[in-house]
Design a protein around this motif. Structure first.
Motif, PDB file in Angstrom:
ATOM      1  N   LYS A   1       0.900  -1.247  -0.057  1.00 16.82           N
ATOM      2  CA  LYS A   1      -0.043  -0.103   0.053  1.00 16.82           C
ATOM      3  C   LYS A   1       0.974   1.225  -0.010  1.00 16.82           C
ATOM      4  O   LYS A   1       1.926   1.289   0.651  1.00 16.82           O
ATOM      5  N   GLY A   2       0.310   2.139  -0.724  1.00 11.94           N
ATOM      6  CA  GLY A   2       1.054   3.431  -0.969  1.00 11.94           C
ATOM      7  C   GLY A   2       2.043   3.607  -1.799  1.00 11.94           C
ATOM      8  O   GLY A   2       2.441   5.210  -2.308  1.00 11.94           O
ATOM      9  N   TYR A   3       2.466   2.617  -2.824  1.00  9.12           N
ATOM     10  CA  TYR A   3       3.107   2.871  -3.899  1.00  9.12           C
ATOM     11  C   TYR A   3       2.286   3.275  -4.882  1.00  9.12           C
ATOM     12  O   TYR A   3       1.142   2.818  -5.373  1.00  9.12           O
ATOM     13  N   GLU A   4       2.766   4.381  -5.651  1.00  7.63           N
ATOM     14  CA  GLU A   4       2.063   5.182  -6.793  1.00  7.63           C
ATOM     15  C   GLU A   4       2.491   4.266  -8.137  1.00  7.63           C
ATOM     16  O   GLU A   4       3.285   4.658  -8.872  1.00  7.63           O
ATOM     17  N   GLY A   5       1.580   3.311  -8.435  1.00  7.99           N
ATOM     18  CA  GLY A   5       2.040   2.285  -9.720  1.00  7.99           C
ATOM     19  C   GLY A   5       1.573   0.998  -9.697  1.00  7.99           C
ATOM     20  O   GLY A   5       1.018   0.598  -8.480  1.00  7.99           O
ATOM     21  N   ALA A   6       1.433   0.480 -10.857  1.00 10.94           N
ATOM     22  CA  ALA A   6       0.958  -0.977 -10.660  1.00 10.94           C
ATOM     23  C   ALA A   6       2.200  -2.022 -10.286  1.00 10.94           C
ATOM     24  O   ALA A   6       3.325  -1.648 -10.595  1.00 10.94           O
ATOM     25  N   PRO A   7       1.677  -3.014  -9.888  1.00 14.86           N
ATOM     26  CA  PRO A   7       2.857  -4.256  -9.706  1.00 14.86           C
ATOM     27  C   PRO A   7       3.197  -4.732 -10.835  1.00 14.86           C
ATOM     28  O   PRO A   7       2.877  -4.342 -11.734  1.00 14.86           O
ATOM     29  N   LEU A   8       4.561  -5.456 -10.750  1.00 17.00           N
ATOM     30  CA  LEU A   8       5.276  -5.881 -11.729  1.00 17.00           C
ATOM     31  C   LEU A   8       4.635  -7.308 -11.933  1.00 17.00           C
ATOM     32  O   LEU A   8       4.304  -8.060 -11.341  1.00 17.00           O
ATOM     33  N   PRO A   9       4.252  -7.673 -13.311  1.00 16.67           N
ATOM     34  CA  PRO A   9       3.764  -8.731 -13.984  1.00 16.67           C
ATOM     35  C   PRO A   9       4.990  -9.838 -14.113  1.00 16.67           C
ATOM     36  O   PRO A   9       6.260  -9.369 -14.122  1.00 16.67           O
TER      37      PRO A   9
END
Length: 321
Positions: free
Chosen positions: A297-305
């Motif tokens: 939570k809190g990261y501005e961006g999508a997770p890595l596939p």
């Protein structure tokens, strides 16, 4: 830090049969790997022909990079299992977030130690604003079978013990050295130390003969057991040593890595360490489906596939290619 290589290939690690049981001087050259669009690291482990040093199974050296006008480190949320990550800085700061709720800024010569155990996810980024230079190493430690399903957790140790000698300051990252012991949690006999050598230093560092060792050069001009080791390269030393001669032509920074040879055979694919193809396949499925590894939570961006799995079977094999 994640292995961001989109062409991820399995690495087979472990197995004591290929450990060099006597002192050697094997210089390992790095493989340059892109992290994102602007960052590049020098990967020392896994290396062509050598996969591990004790339980140390992954070593990236990066910087020093001038990031004054750049975003710096930006590693989106990604998963880990079966290992510990060690974040170690000489310059700059890294903001760590993980799925257990940890939020911590790691600064030079502070230990950021994440034990993934059965499953965790995390992100790493340069804070805003951030220092001009970023220089450090990211390392992984393989967890033995008896502890690889432990509960995930994160440790931050801002104060670490030191060993000193004329011209030498050694900071204990993990394990013990010359009577000093790091507070970081370990699961195998292991040592990691940051060595600062002053120009003209000529010292001998005590070692454990049952450990295998390697020395990573971070900066400056140093000779390790008579071998010049340039920044971004690593000298593998084998076992059977009771001391290590170190000499510095200029101020120099080194990292000593060692431990009892890791007997178990492993599969390392992307950011996971397992013992079978089925484990890796399940880990990939769980990550892509959003289960088991939790949420950062809190990261501005999508997770890595996750990268695609190879078409050939994943099999655990020995330490050497």
């Amino acid at each position: 830090m994640s292995n961001l290589d989109r062409e991820a290939v399995p690495a087979v690690c472990g197995g004591r049969g290929f450990v060099v049981a006597e002192p050697v001087r094997e210089l390992l050259s790095p493989r340059r790997v892109k992290l994102g669009e602007s960052s590049e690291v020098r990967r020392l482990l896994p290396n062509l022909g050598r996969r591990m040093v004790g339980a140390w199974c992954f070593v990236d050296h990066y910087g020093p990079d001038d990031i004054a006008e750049e975003p710096g480190m930006q590693v989106p949320p990604h998963p880990h299992m079966g290992l510990q990550t060690v974040s170690w800085l000489h310059q700059g700061e890294v903001l760590h977030r993980d799925s257990t709720g940890s939020l911590q800024t790691i600064r030079p010569r502070e230990l950021g130690l994440m034990t993934s155990g059965r499953a965790i996810s995390h992100s790493e980024e340069s804070p805003r604003p951030h220092a001009r230079f970023l220089h450090g190493a990211q390392l992984w430690v393989a967890l033995p079978d008896s502890h690889r399903h432990t509960e995930p957790h994160f440790e931050h140790h801002a104060e670490l013990p030191r060993v000193t000698a004329p011209g030498l300051k050694a900071t204990l990252i993990l394990g013990s050295l010359d009577g000093a012991t790091s507070p970081g949690t370990t699961y195998t006999p292991i040592v990691g130390a940051d060595l600062t050598l002053a120009a003209g230093a000529d010292v001998r560092l005590p070692l454990e003969p049952d450990f295998e060792y390697a020395v990573l050069s971070m900066s400056g001009e140093a000779h390790v057991d008579g071998v010049p080791v340039l920044p971004g390269s690593m000298l593998y030393l084998g076992c059977g040593r009771t001391e290590l001669p170190l000499r510095a032509a200029s101020d120099a920074g080194l990292m000593l890595l060692g431990g009892e040879p890791f007997e178990e055979e492993l599969i390392m694919f992307w950011n996971w360490i397992g013992r079978s193809q089925e484990e890796i396949v399940q880990a990939r499925r769980d990550w892509m489906e959003g289960s088991r590894f939790g949420e950062v939570k809190g990261y501005e961006g999508a997770p890595l596939p996750a990268p695609e799995l190879p078409t050939t079977p994943l099999k655990p094999r020995g330490r050497l290619r």
